[in-house]
Design a protein around this motif. Sequence first.
Motif, short mmCIF file in Angstrom:
data_model
loop_
_atom_site.label_atom_id
_atom_site.label_comp_id
_atom_site.label_asym_id
_atom_site.label_seq_id
_atom_site.Cartn_x
_atom_site.Cartn_y
_atom_site.Cartn_z
N SER A 77 4.35 -6.27 10.42
CA SER A 77 6.10 -6.63 10.15
C SER A 77 6.43 -7.15 11.71
O SER A 77 7.16 -8.28 12.17
CB SER A 77 6.83 -6.02 9.94
N LYS A 98 0.83 -1.21 0.22
CA LYS A 98 0.06 0.02 0.17
C LYS A 98 0.83 1.26 -0.36
O LYS A 98 2.12 0.66 -0.31
CB LYS A 98 -0.95 -0.26 1.55
N TYR A 125 4.93 1.99 0.01
CA TYR A 125 5.83 2.55 1.59
C TYR A 125 6.83 3.54 1.15
O TYR A 125 8.06 3.20 1.43
CB TYR A 125 6.91 1.84 2.58
N TYR A 143 8.34 4.65 9.12
CA TYR A 143 7.13 4.49 8.26
C TYR A 143 6.73 5.48 7.48
O TYR A 143 6.76 5.43 5.70
CB TYR A 143 6.45 3.86 8.87
C1 PLP Z 1 0.03 -1.49 6.99
C2 PLP Z 1 -0.50 -2.70 6.79
C3 PLP Z 1 0.47 -3.82 7.31
C4 PLP Z 1 1.42 -4.61 7.13
O1 PLP Z 1 2.28 -3.39 8.13
P1 PLP Z 1 3.08 -3.14 8.36
O2 PLP Z 1 3.66 -2.67 10.22
O3 PLP Z 1 3.69 -2.55 7.68
O4 PLP Z 1 4.05 -4.52 8.26
C5 PLP Z 1 -0.80 -5.13 7.75
N1 PLP Z 1 -2.15 -5.48 8.28
C6 PLP Z 1 -2.49 -4.00 7.64
C7 PLP Z 1 -4.13 -4.63 8.41
C8 PLP Z 1 -2.25 -3.34 7.43
O5 PLP Z 1 -3.00 -2.14 7.39
#
Ligand code: PLP
Length: 382
Positions: free
Chosen positions: A198, A35, A39, A349
């Motif tokens: 993550s 998304k 990043y 992030y």
């Molecule tokens: C953005 C998001 C992720 C990924 O999160 P990270 O901390 O970047 O790994 C996973 N699941 C959902 C629902 C998210 O919104």
Amino acid sequence: MPALRSTVADVDLDAIAHNMHAVATHGEQVIAVVKADAYGHGYEAVGRTLVDEGAAMLAVFTVDEGALLRRSGIEAPILILGGITEPAETEIVTRLGLTVTVWDLDRARLLSSAAGTTARVHVKVDTGLMRLGAPLEAAVERIQRIRALPNLAVDGVFTHFATADEENDSFTVEQVRRFESVLAALDERPAFVHAAASAGAVAVDTRSVCNAVRPGLALYGLHAAPHLATIDLRPALEWRSRVHRVAWARAGAGVSYGHEYRLARDGRIATVPVGYGDGLPRAAGRHARVLVRGRALPIAGRVAMDLIMLDVTDVPDVREGDEVVLIGEQDGARRSAEDLAEACGTINYEVVTNIRPRVARRYHRGGRVVATRTLADGIRWL
Ligand SMILES: *Cc1c(COP(=O)(O)O)cnc(C)c1O
């Protein structure tokens, strides 16, 4: 190769591939989150690389992001984490075969009646983030009722953690327990059961409950918290520019809007073509440092939309065309996304996600530039 301006983000697709395999050791399957322009790294090249490296699915937040990935030629399953926010989006998801997050019956019915063929959904359960998903108490019945709708396949069930990046993992463990209780009440397990992003993938082992992890940040080689740096990741992005002008200035001369910075003595000011219009936070003007000739120099005065200035009085060799590093390495010195984030009062992030499409992207694989992306030409594979 198309001509690029000097402000460029170099993305190492070998690092993305390496990180993908590193997180893959924490779950049977990887749902790779790309998304927000992966990043800041770029949807098309990162999405394609992750699919080639074995990601079972890609995930984005909006339907429009999913449509962009489809248009770039990606045929792999794509999960829309944000669900449908407007009824009109149902037509797009069914036409493009996007997998949608649902948690309520109204939208599930909308999809069910719009889908000519079978629409795939993942049902989200809110186990304690208080953000999206079916409330825990209603979740089992909700999943069963969604499953009973025609033209709809419940391909996944998932949840998201609230405090997985904190040193105390007790609430994450509780969320796993709550999620497990929902799964235990189902008579059939869907193809994808996932919880950990993550931080969660590193902090807790979800493999007894889940068959997939859902990382974003780790794929880009960044750690969600210092204590979670126990996984071998390689930062994938470097952000560079070049000195655009060097000018002499008298002691006392003010630099940039508002003249907040003044030269202490006669000296030289270098101007660099990167600003908040490229995603360098305006807050960077206070404490951030960038590398020139292997030295970490503070930004002199305010960050403008397109430009920053550096006081290079003490670095006498600096001349036009010299490389400037915002994130990355130069002559053995290093500035990380975390350094920039700390200087701007934010997190890694946000720093990488901020880097705007106006900054050209250059993609590297096996020591070669394999693609570029500019505003005017979009992605170009070489
Ligand atoms: C953005 C998001 C992720 C990924 O999160 P990270 O901390 O970047 O790994 C996973 N699941 C959902 C629902 C998210 O919104």
